[in-house]
Structures are given as C-alpha cells and as structure tokens.
Enzyme design. Structure first.
Site, PDB file in Angstrom:
ATOM      1  N   CYS A 104       0.860  -1.327   0.115  1.00 58.67           N
ATOM      2  CA  CYS A 104      -0.101  -0.119  -0.089  1.00 58.67           C
ATOM      3  C   CYS A 104       0.828   1.362   0.177  1.00 58.67           C
ATOM      4  O   CYS A 104       1.719   1.278   0.929  1.00 58.67           O
ATOM      5  CB  CYS A 104      -1.007  -0.025   1.273  1.00 58.67           C
ATOM      6  SG  CYS A 104      -1.895   1.499   1.553  1.00 58.67           S
ATOM      7  N   CYS A 142      -0.925   3.885  -6.394  1.00 58.37           N
ATOM      8  CA  CYS A 142      -1.856   3.008  -5.217  1.00 58.37           C
ATOM      9  C   CYS A 142      -2.013   1.585  -5.848  1.00 58.37           C
ATOM     10  O   CYS A 142      -2.325   1.575  -7.111  1.00 58.37           O
ATOM     11  CB  CYS A 142      -3.069   3.635  -5.364  1.00 58.37           C
ATOM     12  SG  CYS A 142      -4.432   2.965  -4.527  1.00 58.37           S
TER      13      CYS A 142
HETATM   14  N1  DGL Z   1      -4.023   0.304  -1.651  1.00 58.60           N
HETATM   15  C1  DGL Z   1      -3.759   1.794  -1.118  1.00 58.60           C
HETATM   16  C2  DGL Z   1      -2.527   2.437  -1.735  1.00 58.60           C
HETATM   17  O1  DGL Z   1      -1.757   1.805  -2.324  1.00 58.60           O
HETATM   18  C3  DGL Z   1      -4.586   2.938  -0.850  1.00 58.60           C
HETATM   19  C4  DGL Z   1      -6.080   2.614  -0.952  1.00 58.60           C
HETATM   20  C5  DGL Z   1      -6.785   3.355   0.098  1.00 58.60           C
HETATM   21  O2  DGL Z   1      -7.060   2.948   0.984  1.00 58.60           O
HETATM   22  O3  DGL Z   1      -7.205   4.673   0.015  1.00 58.60           O
HETATM   23  O4  DGL Z   1      -2.112   3.527  -1.689  1.00 58.60           O
END
Ligand code: DGL
Length: 274
Positions: free
Chosen positions: A77, A191
């Site tokens: 993430c 993301c």
């Molecule tokens: N998957 C997450 C990232 O790579 C974030 C998504 C979220 O919860 O806003 O930033």
C-alpha cells in the site's frame, strides 16, 4: 522426515490493493504461504488523517506480525508505505518491503520527459513524492492526480462490477487535462488498488501511454529479501501451512468475498483479525 514448511509472509493493505502483489507472488513462487491482512475498518486510507493512520498502521502491522509470525512483511500500500515504513522498520525485527510510487521507473522510460502519477489524495500530498522526483526524475515534469474515488472504483471492479467508463474518464481527465498533460507518455500507478483498474486505464486513457504498475517488481523484491532471510535464519515452522485472509471489519457480503479471493489461493475463506 516431514517436508520443511515454506516460509510464511504477510501482505498488508487497506483493502484489495495488495492482491495485485499476491497475484504476482503466486506466479513467481507458487509454493509460498501468504497471510493477507486488509484493514477494511479504516478503508479508504487515502481519506484518513496522517497521524491517525501512522499510529493505526504501526499498531496493527506489529500486532499481526506477533500473531502470524511471518518471515517477511510486505506493506502493499503506497499510502501506508509513504507514511509508516520508517516506524515499521524500527519496530519490527523482520524485513519489511514497501511500495513507493514508481516515479523513478517513469523517469527511466519517459521520452517526452513529462510523467504522470495517479495516487490517493493522501499519497499525493506526501513530501516524499518531491524527494523521489528530485532524486530520480529531476529532469521530468511530474503531474499528479490525487484521487478520492479510484480506490473505491477498484474495490468494486475486483468484486466484478464494471466501472462506469465516464467515471474513469473523469478521473483520468484530472491528470491529462492539467497544463502540460498532453505531453505525458508514462503514468505510474501510485496506489496498489489501481492494478485492478489497469485494463480500464489502458482502454479509456489516451493512446500510447506507458502504464507502470509496480506490483510485479514489489513481489520480486520481496522474494529476493526472503531468500536472504531464509538462508540466514528461518523462523520456527508455522503451525498451519494454509494461506489465510484477514480483514479488520466484517465484509458486506462474505460469500462473495470468499469466491473472489479463492482464485488467489485463499481457498479457506476469510476471517476477521482481532
Ligand atoms: N492501496 C492503497 C495504496 O496503495 C490505498 C487505498 C486506500 O485505502 O485509499 O495507496
């Protein structure tokens, strides 16, 4: 003599985003045992204040490492990594692999020297982006769209709901219609959720764009680090060899979730982590 158990690793995200990294791990190392933890109680991370997120991620990841005893943790993430990697590396006694927006990669491949980044609004405001830009792509113009909606769209796409093309196009316009946007030739996915929107970006975005999804590179980096650890000292064998999938909140439709994660190797369904 029983066969040695394969090392367990933990993959962490706010939702389904880290499953793109899991998908890459499955093809590179099919025998790897993976525990997945999605902090769905706080999803979307991109809309949370930084101080709350930092504490939450540090506590939750440390607690899950105590309980699940992985040999390595992947913070799959960008929003979590760009905020909490230093504190996690300080607190955890195991390798922690993070995800950072692929600005360096975009700088390497761009011919026009104008690069784009799609990220959550939290990642988009991180000073860390400026550091990456200055250090690795200083001669490129970097245009960023911090989106409040794409992570949600990705969650829905993962559940099999076709995103509305107009909604995707509207988000892409926020990047490409910025001054200089017509010159963008490479866009990094900042993301991990966006892995599941990539086919829509490719279809609905301008022609000729290189879309850069770091998920396979993160998986490769994790496997390299895992080799270092397992050669040196492998933690005690896990009690259960099965892959496990945890969330921090009860899902809206548990049966549907179980079906959607089965193809990624989580054949035993899901559980709420407590
Ligand atoms: N998957 C997450 C990232 O790579 C974030 C998504 C979220 O919860 O806003 O930033």
């Amino acid at each position: 003599m029983p066969a040695p158990s394969s090392p367990r690793i933990l993959v962490f995200d706010s939702g389904i985003g880290g499953l793109g990294v899991v998908q890459a791990l499955r093809s590179l190392a099919p025998s790897l045992t993976i525990d997945y933890l999605a902090d769905t109680a706080l999803f979307p991370y991109g809309e949370q204040p930084d101080d709350i997120l930092r504490e939450r991620i540090a506590d939750l990841v440390c607690k899950s490492c105590d309980t699940l005893e992985p040999a390595l943790a992947i913070i799959a993430c960008n929003t979590a990594s760009t905020l909490a990697l230093p504190i996690l590396r300080e607190r955890l006694d195991l390798p922690v692999v993070g995800c950072v927006p692929p600005i360096r990669w975009a700088g390497r491949v761009s011919a026009s020297r104008t690069i784009g980044l799609l990220a959550t609004s939290a990642t988009a405001r991180r000073p860390y982006l400026k550091q990456l830009h200055d250090e690795f792509a200083a001669d490129c113009r970097l245009l960023i769209h911090g989106s409040r909606h794409l992570a949600n769209l990705a969650e829905r796409a993962f559940r099999g709901e076709q995103p509305d093309p107009a909604e995707v196009q509207q988000e892409l316009a926020c990047l490409f219609q910025q001054p200089g946007g017509n010159d963008i030739d490479a866009v990094g996915l900042g993301c991990t959720h966006y892995t599941f929107l990539l086919p829509y970006f490719q279809r609905l975005g301008p022609a000729g764009i290189m879309w850069l999804d770091p998920a396979p590179a993160v998986a490769q980096q994790a496997l390299r680090r895992l080799c270092d650890v397992t050669e040196a000292s492998l933690p005690a064998s896990p009690s259960s060899p099965a892959d496990r999938f945890f969330l921090t909140a009860h899902p809206q439709n548990g049966e549907e979730l179980a079906r959607n994660i089965a193809w990624l190797g989580f054949a035993n369904g899901w559980d709420v982590f407590s």
